[in-house]
Design an enzyme around this catalytic site. Structure first.
Site, PDB file in Angstrom:
ATOM      1  N   TYR A 120      47.996  49.995  47.065  1.00  0.00           N
ATOM      2  CA  TYR A 120      46.731  49.335  46.700  1.00  0.00           C
ATOM      3  C   TYR A 120      45.680  49.502  47.803  1.00  0.00           C
ATOM      4  O   TYR A 120      45.442  48.588  48.591  1.00  0.00           O
ATOM      5  CB  TYR A 120      47.030  47.844  46.459  1.00  0.00           C
ATOM      6  CG  TYR A 120      45.906  47.031  45.842  1.00  0.00           C
ATOM      7  CD1 TYR A 120      45.297  47.418  44.650  1.00  0.00           C
ATOM      8  CD2 TYR A 120      45.479  45.834  46.424  1.00  0.00           C
ATOM      9  CE1 TYR A 120      44.287  46.650  44.077  1.00  0.00           C
ATOM     10  CE2 TYR A 120      44.467  45.062  45.861  1.00  0.00           C
ATOM     11  CZ  TYR A 120      43.874  45.478  44.680  1.00  0.00           C
ATOM     12  OH  TYR A 120      42.883  44.714  44.102  1.00  0.00           O
ATOM     13  N   ARG A 125      37.768  50.133  46.048  1.00  0.00           N
ATOM     14  CA  ARG A 125      38.732  49.322  45.295  1.00  0.00           C
ATOM     15  C   ARG A 125      38.069  48.137  44.579  1.00  0.00           C
ATOM     16  O   ARG A 125      37.088  47.596  45.058  1.00  0.00           O
ATOM     17  CB  ARG A 125      39.797  48.803  46.279  1.00  0.00           C
ATOM     18  CG  ARG A 125      41.044  48.278  45.606  1.00  0.00           C
ATOM     19  CD  ARG A 125      42.065  47.856  46.641  1.00  0.00           C
ATOM     20  NE  ARG A 125      41.663  46.647  47.328  1.00  0.00           N
ATOM     21  CZ  ARG A 125      42.239  46.197  48.443  1.00  0.00           C
ATOM     22  NH1 ARG A 125      43.219  46.878  49.001  1.00  0.00           N
ATOM     23  NH2 ARG A 125      41.828  45.085  49.006  1.00  0.00           N
ATOM     24  N   ASP A 126      38.663  47.771  43.460  1.00  0.00           N
ATOM     25  CA  ASP A 126      38.233  46.598  42.677  1.00  0.00           C
ATOM     26  C   ASP A 126      36.773  46.742  42.239  1.00  0.00           C
ATOM     27  O   ASP A 126      35.956  45.837  42.437  1.00  0.00           O
ATOM     28  CB  ASP A 126      38.423  45.323  43.522  1.00  0.00           C
ATOM     29  CG  ASP A 126      38.665  44.079  42.653  1.00  0.00           C
ATOM     30  OD1 ASP A 126      38.979  44.243  41.457  1.00  0.00           O
ATOM     31  OD2 ASP A 126      38.546  42.967  43.173  1.00  0.00           O
ATOM     32  N   SER A 132      38.505  41.530  45.688  1.00  0.00           N
ATOM     33  CA  SER A 132      39.472  42.402  46.360  1.00  0.00           C
ATOM     34  C   SER A 132      38.871  43.737  46.781  1.00  0.00           C
ATOM     35  O   SER A 132      39.605  44.722  46.906  1.00  0.00           O
ATOM     36  CB  SER A 132      40.693  42.613  45.474  1.00  0.00           C
ATOM     37  OG  SER A 132      41.477  41.458  45.468  1.00  0.00           O
ATOM     38  N   ASP A 171      44.678  47.661  38.535  1.00  0.00           N
ATOM     39  CA  ASP A 171      43.309  47.559  37.993  1.00  0.00           C
ATOM     40  C   ASP A 171      42.488  48.839  37.986  1.00  0.00           C
ATOM     41  O   ASP A 171      41.457  48.911  37.308  1.00  0.00           O
ATOM     42  CB  ASP A 171      42.450  46.520  38.750  1.00  0.00           C
ATOM     43  CG  ASP A 171      42.970  45.111  38.621  1.00  0.00           C
ATOM     44  OD1 ASP A 171      43.941  44.905  37.869  1.00  0.00           O
ATOM     45  OD2 ASP A 171      42.414  44.218  39.276  1.00  0.00           O
ATOM     46  N   ASP A 353      43.866  34.836  44.849  1.00  0.00           N
ATOM     47  CA  ASP A 353      43.235  35.954  44.117  1.00  0.00           C
ATOM     48  C   ASP A 353      41.831  36.225  44.632  1.00  0.00           C
ATOM     49  O   ASP A 353      41.264  37.292  44.350  1.00  0.00           O
ATOM     50  CB  ASP A 353      43.132  35.621  42.623  1.00  0.00           C
ATOM     51  CG  ASP A 353      44.484  35.457  41.979  1.00  0.00           C
ATOM     52  OD1 ASP A 353      45.344  36.321  42.187  1.00  0.00           O
ATOM     53  OD2 ASP A 353      44.689  34.441  41.283  1.00  0.00           O
TER      54      ASP A 353
HETATM   55  C1  BGC Z   1      44.444  41.103  47.312  1.00  0.00           C
HETATM   56  C2  BGC Z   1      45.352  41.764  48.307  1.00  0.00           C
HETATM   57  C3  BGC Z   1      46.681  41.048  48.339  1.00  0.00           C
HETATM   58  C4  BGC Z   1      47.255  40.961  46.941  1.00  0.00           C
HETATM   59  C5  BGC Z   1      48.541  40.168  46.906  1.00  0.00           C
HETATM   60  C6  BGC Z   1      45.119  41.037  45.953  1.00  0.00           C
HETATM   61  O1  BGC Z   1      44.325  40.335  45.070  1.00  0.00           O
HETATM   62  O2  BGC Z   1      43.250  41.806  47.246  1.00  0.00           O
HETATM   63  O3  BGC Z   1      44.748  41.713  49.582  1.00  0.00           O
HETATM   64  O4  BGC Z   1      47.578  41.723  49.186  1.00  0.00           O
HETATM   65  O5  BGC Z   1      46.339  40.365  46.073  1.00  0.00           O
HETATM   66  O6  BGC Z   1      48.315  38.832  47.200  1.00  0.00           O
END
Ligand code: BGC
Length: 398
Positions: A120, A125-126, A132, A171, A353
């Site tokens: 990830y 990203r996101d 995120s 995502d 989140d």
């Molecule tokens: C976050 C990450 C995190 C993951 C697990 C994601 O929403 O952006 O930084 O490692 O959740 O908690």
């Protein structure tokens, strides 16, 4: 993570793609870790990798949970909390720095267990949300490859006797299906496709099983999203050279949908007629054949980490720190569905989140909704109160 779960609500009447709408992201001591006996042979995964393997309870999450347990005054609840530390969960490698933890997540895995990690860190990203947004800007595909994927692959290659399951880039491809109209997603699109294809190709080692993220029923499950969704994933899978170790998809990652609740949670919503995937079971049953006909392996794993309580979200698309949630069914390969390899805990319950601090750069309005738990820290950061709530509402109870 999570963006606007915009569905392509192609009107049945006009057949025109409507603009995406936001439809639907006492003291406790650590247990002693027994030294691992050397596993005899290199692992070659084929078939369901979870069938004969328990998911490894990685040290990162178990220590988060152990310290959370030690902060709970009520002895019964604290004791229940320590049990959460024994649940096998996925370790998110969400920055290049976290690559340091990869070795720790795989080196002590017993031979009858499987390590689980999330890849990830795509550039941009996101793209449909803020909570995120990652460390790599759009355009830094070369860094994603050489500074993120390659070093992870090098570590995995040192442990051919360890079974490893990977969820690939939550995502990202779903956002290209439903949020392609957003400038940020347009900017991220080629990096996502090339980045995921590169990851699939390089991570295609015999001891690894990969599952590409496919959103959830309230996202790619809309009648008009099923085919484009399967096509998007299959195109990237083929661009990677159809890697043997791709097993299928991960659904409901960090999500809230029930597995087989019927009628489904949003089946009375005015737009329900356009979505037959009213629970994750239905989603998998509808999406899997589409993947197959698009030329991609179609097994699934389903995140049940936080889906114990339903009826909490005002809208299906609400994805941030849903208030009132509880830990769901523990990871198991006894799923009752030949299409689902395992129920898994991908999102480590207790990690946020997204922040509810409206002044933060990564503040996303979804984390300020009425049904979102507040206060909440930055995505990925520990939220003790949220963890205790998940524990108290767990079904089955701990
Ligand atoms: C976050 C990450 C995190 C993951 C697990 C994601 O929403 O952006 O930084 O490692 O959740 O908690």
């Amino acid at each position: 993570m999570k963006g606007i779960f915009a569905a392509i609500l192609a009107s049945a009447v006009t057949g025109v793609l409507a603009a995406p709408s936001p439809v639907e992201k006492g003291p406790v001591t650590a247990r002693a870790i027994a030294p691992r006996a050397a596993c005899a042979t290199a692992v070659t995964l084929s078939g369901n990798p979870f069938a004969s393997r328990k998911i490894y309870a990685n040290k990162f999450y178990s220590s988060e949970v152990i310290s959370a347990a030690s902060a709970i005054a009520d002895p019964a609840l604290a004791a229940a909390a320590t049990k959460v530390a024994e649940v096998g969960t996925f370790m998110w490698i969400d920055t290049r720095d976290k690559i340091n933890i990869v070795e720790d997540t795989i080196k002590d895995v017993p031979c009858d267990q499987i390590a689980a990690l999330v890849i990830y860190d795509l550039p941009g990203r996101d793209c449909a949300a803020k909570a995120s947004n990652g460390e790599l800007p759009v355009g830094s595909l070369a860094q994603y490859k050489s500074e993120y994927i390659d070093p992870i692959v090098a570590i995995f290659k040192k442990y051919p006797k360890t079974a490893i399951a990977l969820v690939i880039e939550p995502d990202s491809l779903p956002n290209l299906v439903t949020n392609a109209n957003l400038q940020t997603c347009k900017d991220s699109a080629s990096g996502y496709r090339d980045g995921v294809a590169y990851a699939l190709k390089q991570l295609n080692l015999p001891n690894i099983a990969m599952y590409i993220d496919a959103g959830h029923g309230g996202w790619l499950g809309w009648n008009d999203n099923l085919k484009p969704g399967a096509k998007e994933l299959a195109t990237v899978y083929k661009a990677a050279g159809s890697p043997k170790q791709v097993r299928g998809v991960a659904t409901n990652v960090a999500g809230w949908n029930a597995w087989d609740l019927s009628p489904g949670e949003f089946s009375k919503a005015t737009d329900a007629q356009w979505n037959k995937a009213q629970n994750e079971k239905k989603f998998v049953e509808l999406f899997s054949p589409e993947l197959k006909s698009a030329g991609m392996p179609s097994q699934a794993i389903v995140d049940t980490g936080r889906n114990a309580v339903t009826g909490l979200r005002k809208e299906w698309g609400h994805w941030c720190n849903v208030n009132g949630a509880g830990f769901g069914v523990r990871p198991t390969s006894t799923t009752g569905s030949s299409l689902v390899d395992s129920f898994v805990w991908v999102k480590p319950g207790g990690e946020s989140d997204g922040t509810s601090d409206t002044s933060a750069t990564r503040y996303d309005s979804f984390c300020g909704h009425e049904d979102a738990f507040k206060p909440s820290p930055e995505a990925g950061a520990w939220n003790q109160a949220y963890f205790e709530m998940l524990l108290q509402n767990a079904k089955p109870a701990f």
